[in-house]
Write a protein that holds these residues in place. Sequence first.
Motif, PDB file in Angstrom:
ATOM      1  N   PHE A   1       3.935  73.264 -49.506  1.00 44.46           N
ATOM      2  CA  PHE A   1       4.702  72.019 -49.407  1.00 44.46           C
ATOM      3  C   PHE A   1       6.047  72.161 -50.108  1.00 44.46           C
ATOM      4  O   PHE A   1       7.057  71.603 -49.665  1.00 44.46           O
ATOM      5  N   GLY A   2       6.066  72.881 -51.234  1.00 41.43           N
ATOM      6  CA  GLY A   2       7.339  73.123 -51.901  1.00 41.43           C
ATOM      7  C   GLY A   2       7.679  72.165 -53.018  1.00 41.43           C
ATOM      8  O   GLY A   2       8.840  72.114 -53.451  1.00 41.43           O
ATOM      9  N   ALA A   3       6.703  71.405 -53.535  1.00 39.82           N
ATOM     10  CA  ALA A   3       6.963  70.503 -54.660  1.00 39.82           C
ATOM     11  C   ALA A   3       6.820  71.249 -55.977  1.00 39.82           C
ATOM     12  O   ALA A   3       6.153  72.284 -56.055  1.00 39.82           O
ATOM     13  N   ASN A   4       7.415  70.718 -57.010  1.00 37.60           N
ATOM     14  CA  ASN A   4       7.190  71.211 -58.362  1.00 37.60           C
ATOM     15  C   ASN A   4       5.825  70.712 -58.818  1.00 37.60           C
ATOM     16  O   ASN A   4       5.632  69.496 -58.962  1.00 37.60           O
ATOM     17  N   GLN A   5       4.890  71.626 -59.025  1.00 38.94           N
ATOM     18  CA  GLN A   5       3.534  71.230 -59.401  1.00 38.94           C
ATOM     19  C   GLN A   5       3.465  71.071 -60.915  1.00 38.94           C
ATOM     20  O   GLN A   5       3.441  72.044 -61.662  1.00 38.94           O
ATOM     21  N   MET A   6       3.455  69.834 -61.383  1.00 38.23           N
ATOM     22  CA  MET A   6       3.407  69.577 -62.819  1.00 38.23           C
ATOM     23  C   MET A   6       1.968  69.646 -63.326  1.00 38.23           C
ATOM     24  O   MET A   6       1.029  69.223 -62.645  1.00 38.23           O
ATOM     25  N   SER A   7       1.813  70.163 -64.524  1.00 42.24           N
ATOM     26  CA  SER A   7       0.482  70.302 -65.101  1.00 42.24           C
ATOM     27  C   SER A   7      -0.036  68.943 -65.556  1.00 42.24           C
ATOM     28  O   SER A   7       0.732  68.031 -65.878  1.00 42.24           O
ATOM     29  N   THR A   8      -1.359  68.784 -65.541  1.00 37.98           N
ATOM     30  CA  THR A   8      -2.003  67.546 -65.950  1.00 37.98           C
ATOM     31  C   THR A   8      -3.122  67.856 -66.933  1.00 37.98           C
ATOM     32  O   THR A   8      -3.679  68.954 -66.942  1.00 37.98           O
ATOM     33  N   ASP A   9      -3.454  66.875 -67.775  1.00 36.76           N
ATOM     34  CA  ASP A   9      -4.574  67.018 -68.704  1.00 36.76           C
ATOM     35  C   ASP A   9      -5.518  65.832 -68.611  1.00 36.76           C
ATOM     36  O   ASP A   9      -6.305  65.574 -69.500  1.00 36.76           O
ATOM     37  N   THR A  10      -5.421  65.084 -67.503  1.00 31.96           N
ATOM     38  CA  THR A  10      -6.288  63.930 -67.299  1.00 31.96           C
ATOM     39  C   THR A  10      -7.339  64.253 -66.253  1.00 31.96           C
ATOM     40  O   THR A  10      -7.245  65.245 -65.528  1.00 31.96           O
ATOM     41  N   GLU A  11      -8.350  63.392 -66.171  1.00 31.38           N
ATOM     42  CA  GLU A  11      -9.454  63.587 -65.239  1.00 31.38           C
ATOM     43  C   GLU A  11      -9.468  62.474 -64.205  1.00 31.38           C
ATOM     44  O   GLU A  11      -9.207  61.306 -64.517  1.00 31.38           O
ATOM     45  N   GLY A  12      -9.780  62.826 -62.975  1.00 31.45           N
ATOM     46  CA  GLY A  12      -9.987  61.831 -61.932  1.00 31.45           C
ATOM     47  C   GLY A  12      -8.697  61.290 -61.342  1.00 31.45           C
ATOM     48  O   GLY A  12      -7.601  61.815 -61.556  1.00 31.45           O
ATOM     49  N   HIS A  13      -8.860  60.195 -60.620  1.00 34.82           N
ATOM     50  CA  HIS A  13      -7.782  59.684 -59.771  1.00 34.82           C
ATOM     51  C   HIS A  13      -6.900  58.641 -60.453  1.00 34.82           C
ATOM     52  O   HIS A  13      -5.798  58.362 -59.966  1.00 34.82           O
ATOM     53  N   SER A  14      -7.317  58.084 -61.571  1.00 34.53           N
ATOM     54  CA  SER A  14      -6.627  56.893 -62.072  1.00 34.53           C
ATOM     55  C   SER A  14      -6.124  57.007 -63.502  1.00 34.53           C
ATOM     56  O   SER A  14      -5.774  55.993 -64.112  1.00 34.53           O
ATOM     57  N   ALA A  15      -6.066  58.208 -64.078  1.00 36.26           N
ATOM     58  CA  ALA A  15      -5.702  58.339 -65.494  1.00 36.26           C
ATOM     59  C   ALA A  15      -4.326  58.955 -65.703  1.00 36.26           C
ATOM     60  O   ALA A  15      -3.977  59.320 -66.827  1.00 36.26           O
ATOM     61  N   TYR A  16      -3.517  59.053 -64.681  1.00 36.73           N
ATOM     62  CA  TYR A  16      -2.235  59.742 -64.794  1.00 36.73           C
ATOM     63  C   TYR A  16      -1.272  59.065 -65.769  1.00 36.73           C
ATOM     64  O   TYR A  16      -0.302  59.674 -66.220  1.00 36.73           O
ATOM     65  N   TRP A  17      -1.505  57.791 -66.096  1.00 28.17           N
ATOM     66  CA  TRP A  17      -0.600  57.063 -66.982  1.00 28.17           C
ATOM     67  C   TRP A  17      -1.239  56.742 -68.330  1.00 28.17           C
ATOM     68  O   TRP A  17      -0.764  55.865 -69.046  1.00 28.17           O
ATOM     69  N   ASP A  18      -2.305  57.449 -68.690  1.00 19.96           N
ATOM     70  CA  ASP A  18      -2.928  57.231 -69.994  1.00 19.96           C
ATOM     71  C   ASP A  18      -1.966  57.647 -71.102  1.00 19.96           C
ATOM     72  O   ASP A  18      -1.299  58.696 -71.017  1.00 19.96           O
ATOM     73  N   GLU A  19      -1.897  56.834 -72.152  1.00 18.17           N
ATOM     74  CA  GLU A  19      -0.972  57.111 -73.256  1.00 18.17           C
ATOM     75  C   GLU A  19      -1.289  58.439 -73.923  1.00 18.17           C
ATOM     76  O   GLU A  19      -2.440  58.817 -74.098  1.00 18.17           O
ATOM     77  N   GLY A  20      -0.227  59.138 -74.316  1.00 17.18           N
ATOM     78  CA  GLY A  20      -0.364  60.367 -75.064  1.00 17.18           C
ATOM     79  C   GLY A  20      -0.754  61.580 -74.253  1.00 17.18           C
ATOM     80  O   GLY A  20      -0.991  62.649 -74.821  1.00 17.18           O
ATOM     81  N   THR A  21      -0.804  61.461 -72.925  1.00 17.42           N
ATOM     82  CA  THR A  21      -1.253  62.579 -72.103  1.00 17.42           C
ATOM     83  C   THR A  21      -0.068  63.382 -71.577  1.00 17.42           C
ATOM     84  O   THR A  21       1.058  62.887 -71.466  1.00 17.42           O
ATOM     85  N   GLU A  22      -0.354  64.614 -71.250  1.00 18.38           N
ATOM     86  CA  GLU A  22       0.656  65.471 -70.650  1.00 18.38           C
ATOM     87  C   GLU A  22       1.032  64.952 -69.263  1.00 18.38           C
ATOM     88  O   GLU A  22       2.186  65.057 -68.834  1.00 18.38           O
ATOM     89  N   SER A  23       0.065  64.395 -68.570  1.00 18.49           N
ATOM     90  CA  SER A  23       0.342  63.839 -67.240  1.00 18.49           C
ATOM     91  C   SER A  23       1.432  62.783 -67.314  1.00 18.49           C
ATOM     92  O   SER A  23       2.356  62.749 -66.487  1.00 18.49           O
ATOM     93  N   LEU A  24       1.345  61.907 -68.307  1.00 17.13           N
ATOM     94  CA  LEU A  24       2.342  60.861 -68.478  1.00 17.13           C
ATOM     95  C   LEU A  24       3.675  61.442 -68.925  1.00 17.13           C
ATOM     96  O   LEU A  24       4.739  61.063 -68.402  1.00 17.13           O
ATOM     97  N   LYS A  25       3.648  62.351 -69.886  1.00 20.99           N
ATOM     98  CA  LYS A  25       4.892  62.922 -70.408  1.00 20.99           C
ATOM     99  C   LYS A  25       5.673  63.663 -69.321  1.00 20.99           C
ATOM    100  O   LYS A  25       6.906  63.614 -69.296  1.00 20.99           O
ATOM    101  N   ASN A  26       4.978  64.334 -68.440  1.00 19.07           N
ATOM    102  CA  ASN A  26       5.679  65.050 -67.373  1.00 19.07           C
ATOM    103  C   ASN A  26       6.393  64.085 -66.433  1.00 19.07           C
ATOM    104  O   ASN A  26       7.526  64.336 -66.002  1.00 19.07           O
TER     105      ASN A  26
END
Length: 611
Positions: free
Chosen positions: A570-595
């Motif tokens: 696809f050609g997107a920048n694949q950012m690393s995540t440290d959350t689990e499942g479908h709904s935790a991408y915005w949890d405070e203090g996570t790498e997913s949120l910081k990215n």
Amino acid sequence: MDYKTLDALKPSEFEDAAGGYRSASDMASQAKDGINNQISVRMRAELTGQARDAALGQLKELSKNFHYAQVECGLVSTALNALAADLRAAKAKLDGAVADARAQKFTVNPDGSVSYPPAGDKVDGKVPEGSTVTGSPNGKGGGTTLPIDPSGTANDLSDALERQARNAHPNPNYGAALEYANRIATAVQEATEADEKWAPKLRELKADDDLTVSHSDWADAGRDMGGVKKSAADYLADIKPPPKDGTPKENAEWWKGLSAEERDAYVTLNPSSVGALDGVPSEVRDEANRTVLAEARGKYELDRAAIPPEPKRYIANPTGSYPAAVESAAWKQWNEKYGDRRDQLDKSLNGMKAIEDRFDKTGVEGLPEAYLLGFNAEGNGRAIVANGNPDTADHTAVYVPGTTSNLGKVGGDIDRMTTLWQESSAMVPGQQVSTVTWLGYDAPQSIVKDAPFSHYADDGAPAFNSFMDGLNATNTTEGGGHHTAVGHSYGTTLIGSAARQGDLNADDIVFAGSPGVQVGEASELDVPKGHVWNEEADGDKVPDIGRWGHGGEQWRLGGGVAIIPSDDLFGANQMSTDTEGHSAYWDEGTESLKNQAAVVAGQYGKATLED
């Protein structure tokens, strides 16, 4: 109203009164904003304890009073200006008729009749005497049609007979005098109709003599607005309306072209219309939508209170057999009549309360003022809520939620953008950030029945494009600001559809848990190369499931599976995540949120990418 009253009337006095009420409305607005955005903010930041909470509660009630006074005084001001416009038109007709009569040396009497002097050829050796005539409102030409003759045929016949009488009269002044008298009578009639139309409307614009702004008060304000708007149709017709299906740029030009009085009148009587116009300044949209929200909540609370209490659902089986408990007849009857309506009202009210809760959090942990840029309680609902003013923001992120999103659940989406604002702002001290929850479309409400279909995204995409264009039109920063589109789940599909259908006015795109975006390459998403970013957390099953419904049409993976943003092709920048499942991408203090925050803030070097 009679001739003497209209002759002495000064429409400017009503306009002066309207200006006074408008000033009162503006002062109430300033007082409300001072309470919400200054006094309460400092109290939340600097004080703690029960006394503070009690004081904040009292301030909130005082703010409601100022808001209600702002809305009602605005309605009175617009009503008075509309009344003045009606009376000014009638007064102009009267003054014109009187001036013409006096120019011909006729006398206009205190009762509105017109006296004319002797004139004409002698009859039996005498010049025809002068006399006095009393006019009557013209039929169709005078703007009135008698109820006894809706078609106006009898009025036409009356006019014809009157013309014959003028021609047959020996005194040539008779016809002119009668014409002036009719014009005077028509003006008085029109002024009387204006008075009869507006007097009851103005009497209705009054509040209870207490300091509590109830749901009933707000519902009544909504009815007041409808009544004034209906009566002010002619007045509003003189105000240029927004362009039909206008672009944000055209809407912005329309707004700039209105006078202050025209803006006040249009917002006062059309808050839902102005609040939905992309290209209008965010402060104006926020003010309009807060009125729509307050009036809608008042009505919905009253409707909810009118529903009888729910009867006990289960009772012992009267047969004594299995099952032991069955649904009662009373509950079934209640549910059939009220169940769906109760659920709809509760959903909408939950969303309204969540939005108001966000208003009340301004100042907590430095959270900026909230802006309500869109609101509609009907159906699944609409809500567009911004943290900070996007018109003055250096960086703006617009978040599109996915499947099952609706007004009743908007609180969770607002919280996600709150955490994204906090993380993004921390990365760019001294710069302004705005994060926007954009629930501006009908999202699929069922994962199984609705989510596999693309029409929800396709139908909502034009509105998203328009909103993004509006941000560009209203942003006042040098360069127009940096804008990021953020999508979650089905919201990523909508963003993909928006880019595919038109010009997506964004600098970056962030996908999280994407089931596919209708295209097979990042280069098709209408943002600069290298500015498409993707996150897929461990345990998130949505991306792989989505291949079969929303993946790109480039079938290049083994097994004939469509491409999604998580695929390298696809050609997107694949950012690393440290959350689990479908709904935790915005949890405070996570790498997913910081990215995500790094992209929103334009700090691309702070985003960590997968190997």
